[in-house]
Motif scaffolding. Structure first.
Motif, PDB file in Angstrom:
ATOM      1  N   PRO A  61      43.922  50.188  43.225  1.00 49.08           N
ATOM      2  CA  PRO A  61      43.903  48.834  44.194  1.00 49.08           C
ATOM      3  C   PRO A  61      44.647  47.824  43.352  1.00 49.08           C
ATOM      4  N   MET A  62      44.282  47.706  42.115  1.00 47.39           N
ATOM      5  CA  MET A  62      44.297  45.969  40.865  1.00 47.39           C
ATOM      6  C   MET A  62      46.192  46.880  40.959  1.00 47.39           C
ATOM      7  N   LEU A  63      47.242  47.442  41.515  1.00 44.47           N
ATOM      8  CA  LEU A  63      48.197  47.495  41.159  1.00 44.47           C
ATOM      9  C   LEU A  63      48.687  46.882  42.524  1.00 44.47           C
ATOM     10  N   SER A  93      43.351  46.880  35.084  1.00 43.60           N
ATOM     11  CA  SER A  93      44.466  46.151  35.538  1.00 43.60           C
ATOM     12  C   SER A  93      43.295  44.700  36.148  1.00 43.60           C
ATOM     13  N   LEU A  94      41.865  44.343  35.997  1.00 44.77           N
ATOM     14  CA  LEU A  94      41.733  43.549  36.928  1.00 44.77           C
ATOM     15  C   LEU A  94      42.264  42.026  35.984  1.00 44.77           C
ATOM     16  N   THR A  95      42.452  41.264  36.934  1.00 42.87           N
ATOM     17  CA  THR A  95      43.023  39.698  36.687  1.00 42.87           C
ATOM     18  C   THR A  95      42.001  38.545  37.108  1.00 42.87           C
ATOM     19  N   ASP A  96      42.363  37.563  36.302  1.00 48.12           N
ATOM     20  CA  ASP A  96      41.055  36.521  36.326  1.00 48.12           C
ATOM     21  C   ASP A  96      41.347  36.100  37.670  1.00 48.12           C
ATOM     22  N   ASP A  97      42.209  36.117  38.402  1.00 51.67           N
ATOM     23  CA  ASP A  97      42.431  36.071  39.649  1.00 51.67           C
ATOM     24  C   ASP A  97      41.199  37.378  40.557  1.00 51.67           C
ATOM     25  N   TYR A  98      41.585  38.045  40.376  1.00 54.10           N
ATOM     26  CA  TYR A  98      40.819  38.459  41.182  1.00 54.10           C
ATOM     27  C   TYR A  98      39.281  38.648  41.388  1.00 54.10           C
ATOM     28  N   VAL A  99      39.386  38.442  39.378  1.00 53.94           N
ATOM     29  CA  VAL A  99      37.692  37.318  39.315  1.00 53.94           C
ATOM     30  C   VAL A  99      37.039  36.976  39.432  1.00 53.94           C
ATOM     31  N   ASP A 100      37.820  35.882  39.843  1.00 54.13           N
ATOM     32  CA  ASP A 100      37.603  34.995  40.560  1.00 54.13           C
ATOM     33  C   ASP A 100      37.577  34.810  42.175  1.00 54.13           C
ATOM     34  N   TYR A 101      38.514  35.785  42.564  1.00 51.79           N
ATOM     35  CA  TYR A 101      38.102  35.820  44.114  1.00 51.79           C
ATOM     36  C   TYR A 101      37.113  36.795  44.304  1.00 51.79           C
ATOM     37  N   ASP A 121      37.868  44.485  24.392  1.00 47.57           N
ATOM     38  CA  ASP A 121      37.005  44.008  24.742  1.00 47.57           C
ATOM     39  C   ASP A 121      37.360  43.135  25.659  1.00 47.57           C
ATOM     40  N   GLU A 122      38.047  42.358  26.138  1.00 44.64           N
ATOM     41  CA  GLU A 122      38.853  41.228  26.510  1.00 44.64           C
ATOM     42  C   GLU A 122      38.609  41.408  28.734  1.00 44.64           C
ATOM     43  N   GLN A 123      39.078  42.894  28.544  1.00 45.83           N
ATOM     44  CA  GLN A 123      38.750  44.165  29.889  1.00 45.83           C
ATOM     45  C   GLN A 123      37.220  44.255  29.841  1.00 45.83           C
ATOM     46  N   ARG A 129      32.304  39.467  33.698  1.00 47.42           N
ATOM     47  CA  ARG A 129      32.010  38.048  34.541  1.00 47.42           C
ATOM     48  C   ARG A 129      32.229  38.031  36.019  1.00 47.42           C
ATOM     49  N   LEU A 130      32.170  39.388  36.711  1.00 43.77           N
ATOM     50  CA  LEU A 130      31.792  39.941  38.187  1.00 43.77           C
ATOM     51  C   LEU A 130      30.469  39.825  38.301  1.00 43.77           C
ATOM     52  N   LYS A 131      30.030  39.542  39.322  1.00 41.47           N
ATOM     53  CA  LYS A 131      28.649  38.940  40.003  1.00 41.47           C
ATOM     54  C   LYS A 131      28.366  40.369  40.372  1.00 41.47           C
ATOM     55  N   GLN A 132      28.879  41.360  41.006  1.00 41.01           N
ATOM     56  CA  GLN A 132      28.510  42.484  41.589  1.00 41.01           C
ATOM     57  C   GLN A 132      29.623  43.556  40.957  1.00 41.01           C
ATOM     58  N   PHE A 133      29.066  44.381  40.522  1.00 44.16           N
ATOM     59  CA  PHE A 133      29.881  45.768  39.753  1.00 44.16           C
ATOM     60  C   PHE A 133      28.792  46.215  39.478  1.00 44.16           C
ATOM     61  N   SER A 134      29.552  47.802  39.364  1.00 46.03           N
ATOM     62  CA  SER A 134      29.092  49.095  38.777  1.00 46.03           C
ATOM     63  C   SER A 134      29.681  49.234  37.659  1.00 46.03           C
TER      64      SER A 134
END
Length: 326
Positions: A61-63, A93-101, A121-123, A129-134
């Motif tokens: 989906p990130m593509l 491929s998570l981006t800062d834009d996705y995390v913020d959104y 480590d960056e990934q 940083r995500l509030k909701q994930f599994s």
């Protein structure tokens, strides 16, 4: 009445996992579509009905994040987005834009498939940083226990100060999946032996073991609440952005298209390769005490006998888990 919708965005992916369920890299879902136009048409199709759950699927989906963001935003403006929208990603491929959104839209829950390869480590930091994930791991022929999941659970807690939501899922042995990954009876026995060991860890209060038992029971109970086969139900719609309806959201092949919500006739073969009810409606399944927990299994599976054996073994193990958690 439609309650749940799987949006099939496209089949492209930045990984080539041997156990991938996609049988064809080229799909009608990949044909260019305007997500905003589709969202408005889909809202009119629903006639004001609000959905209970939506899920966005690739490929990866990130593509397609720009497309998903436009789709999600328009559906939200139309007032049909439910309390939870799920996006399943391999996380690379998570981006800062996705995390913020995602963090700004509490309905979005991200499932990270921790299946193959390693994360930088960056990934990992971006995931946390995500509030909701599994974090989801897969049980298959080369992965028949969850000890690495336990190591991951505690190591990530030490690094980030919070326990991740970890879960496991089980391989679907369809035509897209390499036979090397198919579970054998011996694999099932190994994993079930492992589950009994996990139960013993839970008895003495191991945090991960208690959590893992609760997650397995949670997913079992989610399936029990359904009516009909595992992934194919009257209340569930799996569609691409052209309105094509797929018998199952795990296979984007044109042969899996059964109709179109916008057109009465479509120029595509409209018969699925297998009936979604081919196992579920069999006398064996209908008379089985495990039917509520497995819903007949995956109708595209090439290892139904193994799946059936696995479901029955888990049935009794889950009862032991329930006694502990009570």
């Amino acid at each position: 009445m439609i309650k749940h919708v799987n949006f099939l965005i496209g089949s492209a992916c930045n990984m080539k996992c041997g156990y991938c369920l996609q049988t064809n890299e080229k799909s009608p879902a990949d044909h260019k579509a305007d997500p905003v136009e589709f969202a408005h048409k889909f809202a009119r199709y629903l006639g004001g009905q609000k959905l209970e759950r939506v899920a966005y699927w690739g490929g990866e989906p990130m593509l397609y994040w720009d497309r998903i963001r436009a789709l999600h935003g328009t559906l939200k403006a139309e007032g049909i987005i439910p309390e939870q929208s799920t996006i399943t990603t391999n996380g690379r491929s998570l981006t800062d834009d996705y995390v913020d959104y995602a963090n700004a839209n509490p309905d979005i829950f991200t499932v990270v498939s921790w299946h193959d390869g390693k994360f930088t480590d960056e990934q990992i930091s971006r995931i946390f940083r995500l509030k909701q994930f599994s974090i989801s791991q897969l049980i298959h022929h080369y992965h028949t226990d969850m000890w690495d999941t336990r190591d991951l659970y505690y190591s990530l807690y030490e690094k980030f100060g919070r326990f991740p939501n970890t879960a496991v899922h089980f391989l679907r042995a369809n035509d897209g999946c390499s036979k090397d990954y198919y579970l054998t009876k011996e694999d099932v026995d190994k994993f079930c032996k492992h589950l009994r060991e996990v139960i013993e860890f839970a008895r003495v209060g191991d945090t991960w073991a208690l959590w893992q038992c609760s997650q397995l029971l949670y997913h079992r109970n989610k399936v029990k609440s359904r009516v009909g086969p595992m992934c194919v139900r009257d209340e569930l719609l799996s569609i691409d952005l052209h309105g094509n309806i797929y018998a199952c959201h795990h296979n984007y092949d044109a042969s899996n298209i059964t109709g179109n919500i916008f057109r009465k006739v479509i120029p595509i073969k409209a018969t699925p390769q297998y009936s979604p009810r081919r196992f579920y409606d069999s006398p064996e399944c209908q008379n089985c005490e495990c039917l509520e927990e497995c819903r007949g299994g995956c109708y595209t599976s090439n290892t139904h006998e193994i799946d059936c054996y696995f479901a029955k073994e888990r049935h009794y193990i889950y009862k032991a888990m329930e006694r502990i958690l009570k």
